[in-house]
Design a protein around this motif. Structure first.
Motif, PDB file in Angstrom:
ATOM      1  N   ILE A  48       0.849  -1.180   0.000  1.00 35.45           N
ATOM      2  CA  ILE A  48       0.000   0.000   0.000  1.00 35.45           C
ATOM      3  C   ILE A  48       0.887   1.233   0.000  1.00 35.45           C
ATOM      4  CG2 ILE A  48      -0.186   0.103   2.516  1.00 35.45           C
ATOM      5  CD1 ILE A  48      -3.053   1.078   2.151  1.00 35.45           C
ATOM      6  N   GLN A  49       0.471   2.256  -0.716  1.00 32.35           N
ATOM      7  CA  GLN A  49       1.195   3.520  -0.799  1.00 32.35           C
ATOM      8  C   GLN A  49       0.364   4.592  -0.095  1.00 32.35           C
ATOM      9  OE1 GLN A  49       2.161   4.729  -4.778  1.00 32.35           O
ATOM     10  NE2 GLN A  49       3.446   6.434  -4.129  1.00 32.35           N
ATOM     11  N   PRO A  50       0.685   4.936   1.145  1.00 33.89           N
ATOM     12  CA  PRO A  50      -0.151   5.885   1.905  1.00 33.89           C
ATOM     13  C   PRO A  50      -0.243   7.269   1.282  1.00 33.89           C
ATOM     14  CG  PRO A  50       1.344   4.676   3.348  1.00 33.89           C
ATOM     15  CD  PRO A  50       1.784   4.394   1.954  1.00 33.89           C
ATOM     16  N   SER A  51       0.770   7.681   0.519  1.00 34.03           N
ATOM     17  CA  SER A  51       0.727   9.020  -0.054  1.00 34.03           C
ATOM     18  C   SER A  51      -0.445   9.192  -1.020  1.00 34.03           C
ATOM     19  CB  SER A  51       2.038   9.322  -0.775  1.00 34.03           C
ATOM     20  OG  SER A  51       2.304   8.365  -1.786  1.00 34.03           O
ATOM     21  N   GLU A  52      -0.932   8.093  -1.628  1.00 35.45           N
ATOM     22  CA  GLU A  52      -2.097   8.193  -2.506  1.00 35.45           C
ATOM     23  C   GLU A  52      -3.341   8.591  -1.723  1.00 35.45           C
ATOM     24  OE1 GLU A  52      -2.275   8.040  -5.703  1.00 35.45           O
ATOM     25  OE2 GLU A  52      -0.201   7.474  -6.122  1.00 35.45           O
ATOM     26  N   ILE A 100       5.889  13.165   2.220  1.00 32.58           N
ATOM     27  CA  ILE A 100       6.033  12.514   0.915  1.00 32.58           C
ATOM     28  C   ILE A 100       7.457  12.640   0.399  1.00 32.58           C
ATOM     29  CG2 ILE A 100       5.317  12.636  -1.506  1.00 32.58           C
ATOM     30  CD1 ILE A 100       2.541  13.431  -0.531  1.00 32.58           C
ATOM     31  N   MET A 101       8.045  13.826   0.537  1.00 38.51           N
ATOM     32  CA  MET A 101       9.387  14.041   0.025  1.00 38.51           C
ATOM     33  C   MET A 101      10.447  13.316   0.844  1.00 38.51           C
ATOM     34  SD  MET A 101       9.044  15.536  -2.734  1.00 38.51           S
ATOM     35  CE  MET A 101      10.807  15.590  -3.017  1.00 38.51           C
ATOM     36  N   LEU A 102      10.141  12.942   2.083  1.00 35.14           N
ATOM     37  CA  LEU A 102      11.075  12.113   2.837  1.00 35.14           C
ATOM     38  C   LEU A 102      11.294  10.760   2.150  1.00 35.14           C
ATOM     39  CD1 LEU A 102      10.078  12.712   6.579  1.00 35.14           C
ATOM     40  CD2 LEU A 102      12.191  13.401   5.427  1.00 35.14           C
ATOM     41  N   ASP A 127       9.274  10.813  -3.277  1.00 36.73           N
ATOM     42  CA  ASP A 127       8.233  10.714  -4.318  1.00 36.73           C
ATOM     43  C   ASP A 127       7.884  12.112  -4.803  1.00 36.73           C
ATOM     44  OD1 ASP A 127       6.249   9.950  -6.010  1.00 36.73           O
ATOM     45  OD2 ASP A 127       4.965   9.021  -4.498  1.00 36.73           O
ATOM     46  N   MET A 128       8.623  12.583  -5.804  1.00 33.45           N
ATOM     47  CA  MET A 128       8.411  13.930  -6.330  1.00 33.45           C
ATOM     48  C   MET A 128       7.103  14.028  -7.103  1.00 33.45           C
ATOM     49  SD  MET A 128       9.964  16.909  -6.454  1.00 33.45           S
ATOM     50  CE  MET A 128       9.922  18.447  -7.364  1.00 33.45           C
ATOM     51  N   GLY A 129       6.699  12.967  -7.794  1.00 30.10           N
ATOM     52  CA  GLY A 129       5.484  13.016  -8.602  1.00 30.10           C
ATOM     53  C   GLY A 129       4.237  13.228  -7.766  1.00 30.10           C
ATOM     54  N   THR A 130       4.097  12.470  -6.688  1.00 28.44           N
ATOM     55  CA  THR A 130       2.937  12.639  -5.812  1.00 28.44           C
ATOM     56  C   THR A 130       2.946  14.011  -5.157  1.00 28.44           C
ATOM     57  OG1 THR A 130       2.959  10.253  -5.392  1.00 28.44           O
ATOM     58  CG2 THR A 130       1.669  11.608  -3.897  1.00 28.44           C
ATOM     59  N   ALA A 131       4.124  14.533  -4.843  1.00 27.63           N
ATOM     60  CA  ALA A 131       4.214  15.872  -4.261  1.00 27.63           C
ATOM     61  C   ALA A 131       3.707  16.931  -5.235  1.00 27.63           C
ATOM     62  CB  ALA A 131       5.657  16.164  -3.853  1.00 27.63           C
ATOM     63  N   ILE A 132       3.968  16.744  -6.517  1.00 26.61           N
ATOM     64  CA  ILE A 132       3.472  17.700  -7.516  1.00 26.61           C
ATOM     65  C   ILE A 132       1.949  17.676  -7.571  1.00 26.61           C
ATOM     66  CG2 ILE A 132       3.434  18.227  -9.982  1.00 26.61           C
ATOM     67  CD1 ILE A 132       6.286  17.211 -10.149  1.00 26.61           C
ATOM     68  N   ILE A 133       1.366  16.481  -7.514  1.00 27.06           N
ATOM     69  CA  ILE A 133      -0.107  16.371  -7.542  1.00 27.06           C
ATOM     70  C   ILE A 133      -0.706  17.031  -6.300  1.00 27.06           C
ATOM     71  CG2 ILE A 133      -2.051  14.803  -7.721  1.00 27.06           C
ATOM     72  CD1 ILE A 133      -0.225  14.833 -10.152  1.00 27.06           C
ATOM     73  N   LEU A 134      -0.080  16.808  -5.137  1.00 26.00           N
ATOM     74  CA  LEU A 134      -0.590  17.410  -3.903  1.00 26.00           C
ATOM     75  C   LEU A 134      -0.494  18.938  -3.971  1.00 26.00           C
ATOM     76  CD1 LEU A 134      -1.608  15.613  -1.558  1.00 26.00           C
ATOM     77  CD2 LEU A 134       0.373  16.367  -0.257  1.00 26.00           C
ATOM     78  N   THR A 135       0.577  19.445  -4.563  1.00 26.47           N
ATOM     79  CA  THR A 135       0.707  20.892  -4.733  1.00 26.47           C
ATOM     80  C   THR A 135      -0.369  21.443  -5.660  1.00 26.47           C
ATOM     81  OG1 THR A 135       3.098  20.650  -4.435  1.00 26.47           O
ATOM     82  CG2 THR A 135       2.311  22.724  -5.354  1.00 26.47           C
TER      83      THR A 135
END
Length: 454
Positions: free
Chosen positions: A152-156, A200-202, A205-213
């Motif tokens: 599971i990927q919690p950042s999603e 997330i950045m810890l 995962d740069m891609g998920t961080a972009i979506i969150l931004t």
């Protein structure tokens, strides 16, 4: 010529011709088709059908393409050819149940889930950094093992948490008329969003961080943030992004692969180039379902991040344009729901979900086309990955619930009765034995004009 009795010459009268019968102008078929399409587009249930039908078609087509694109990868890993498809089908089944539950939940219950989902997402994202619990996949420490082959990927789930919690926060502040003050608009929305971004950045995962931004900026824009405030937050995020990209050789290499046509030294742009190869070899109608060549070990992540490239190779330009049209319809329906509601929570939540899905689709497809750097984000509802599919389908259920809750749509759904009346019985009255006459949807929609339907 004989004169008249009065001695005056006779008056010559003009003969009246019958008036020409005005023939009706021929109706332009293009204009008639446009008028019918416009009427159908403005119906109360249009957004409901677009969201439900578009998401269903994307998910089903995604299952087909996951099965086609993942067979070779599964066989190379000494697994059955349908291994990834079965896992994706299981996730889609659970996601369908979540979608149905979310679509039937009232708005108050959605708002009540905002804080529990946020707390659960933060807790799981913190567990990722605990040694022995978190897992590293492709260099990113953002996974938790559930036993066996399930992860599971919690950042999603952080995306869903930010949408629900941010929408509830802004709605409560709007009810109290506090959004006119920039402090109340930023605090605590931006600090909590930056906390999620930090977790997330810890994991890298740069891609998920972009979506969150993108979700954060979507919420601020819907809340009516002034230009200076919006530009300020954007400048801070852009500065942090530049620093994170320049301090990572892997991210710098991905940035340099934009528009690449050659793998380059050390095959640094191998994935980007072979994605273009797959799209170019598909032609108009593709090589046929299951006939992709690039998925035979040439294209990495063919069933996840680059499934759109395999779709272009097997289904051609027609298939890729169909996927783009479905996402465009889904985005339009989400914007329509957000724009026609009077409930601030519904507006913010619908806008946040639409921003989330649209931005993620643009980033994924842009990377496959070589227009954007490869961010490692899946195509929503389409790529392989249960962690991404479950929260996305729950978010689609939110949009369906909001579309059903519009006054015009609610009136149209309430008037949906059986086509025929009660069964004719011997003991019924004459009124009951008469066939009932039901109102048409157009009449029902006209009676619900206060909903904002035009």
């Amino acid at each position: 010529m004989p004169g008249s009795r009065t001695g005056r010459p006779p008056v010559q009268r003009t003969v009246r011709r019958p008036a020409a019968v005005s023939r009706p102008l021929r109706d332009n078929p293009v204009r008639r088709l446009y008028t019918r399409a416009q009427k159908a587009w403005d119906r109360p249930l249009t957004a409901y059908y677009l969201i439900f039908g578009g998401s269903l078609l994307i998910t089903v087509l995604g299952l087909v393409m996951v099965y086609s694109a993942s067979q070779i990868t599964a066989l190379q890993m000494a697994l059955p050819g349908s291994f990834f498809f079965r896992k994706q089908f299981l996730a889609a089944s659970i996601g369908a149940a979540l979608l149905l539950v979310a679509s039937r939940m009232p708005v108050k219950l959605h708002r009540g889930l905002a804080y529990p989902i946020l707390a659960g997402a933060v807790f799981m994202m913190a567990l990722v950094q605990v040694p022995g619990i978190g897992m590293s996949v492709n260099g990113n420490q953002n996974w938790i093992s559930l036993g066996g082959s399930f992860q599971i990927q919690p950042s999603e789930f952080g995306k869903l948490a930010l949408v629900l919690w941010g929408a509830d926060l802004l709605a409560r502040k709007q009810d109290k008329k506090l959004l006119a003050q920039w402090k109340h608009m930023l605090v605590p929305l931006v600090p909590v969003a930056f906390m999620l971004l930090g977790l997330i950045m810890l994991g890298g995962d740069m891609g998920t961080a972009i979506i969150l931004t993108a979700i954060l900026f979507g919420l601020l824009w819907l809340a009516g943030a002034p230009t200076r405030l919006f530009v300020g937050v954007l400048s801070i995020a852009a500065t942090l992004g530049v620093i994170l990209i320049k301090t990572s050789p892997n991210r710098m290499a991905r940035l340099q692969c934009i528009g690449a046509t050659d793998p380059g030294p050390g095959d640094a742009c191998w994935q980007a180039v072979h994605g273009i190869y797959a799209l170019a070899s598909g032609g108009i109608f593709g090589s046929g379902l299951g006939a992709s060549v690039e998925k035979w070990g040439q294209l990495p992540e063919a069933h996840t991040d680059f499934i759109f490239a395999v779709t272009g190779e097997e289904l051609g330009l027609a298939g890729t344009l169909s996927v783009l049209a479905l996402f465009a319809a889904l985005g339009y329906a989400g914007i329509r729901v957000a724009g026609r509601t009077e409930d601030p929570f519904v507006r913010y939540a619908a806008g946040g979900v639409t921003t989330w899905i649209t931005a993620q689709a643009v980033i994924n497809i842009g990377a496959v086309l070589g227009l954007l750097p490869i961010a490692g984000v899946p195509l929503p509802l389409f790529s392989y990955g249960g962690s991404a599919l479950l929260p996305t389908m729950f978010a689609i259920g939110l949009l369906i619930a909001f579309a059903r809750d519009e006054p015009g749509a609610r009136a149209a759904l309430a008037m949906r009765h059986p086509r025929f009346g009660r069964k004719r019985g011997a003991g019924g009255s004459a009124f009951d034995r008469r066939p009932r006459r039901w109102n048409t949807m157009r009449r029902r929609a006209s009676a619900a004009r206060p909903s904002g339907e035009r």
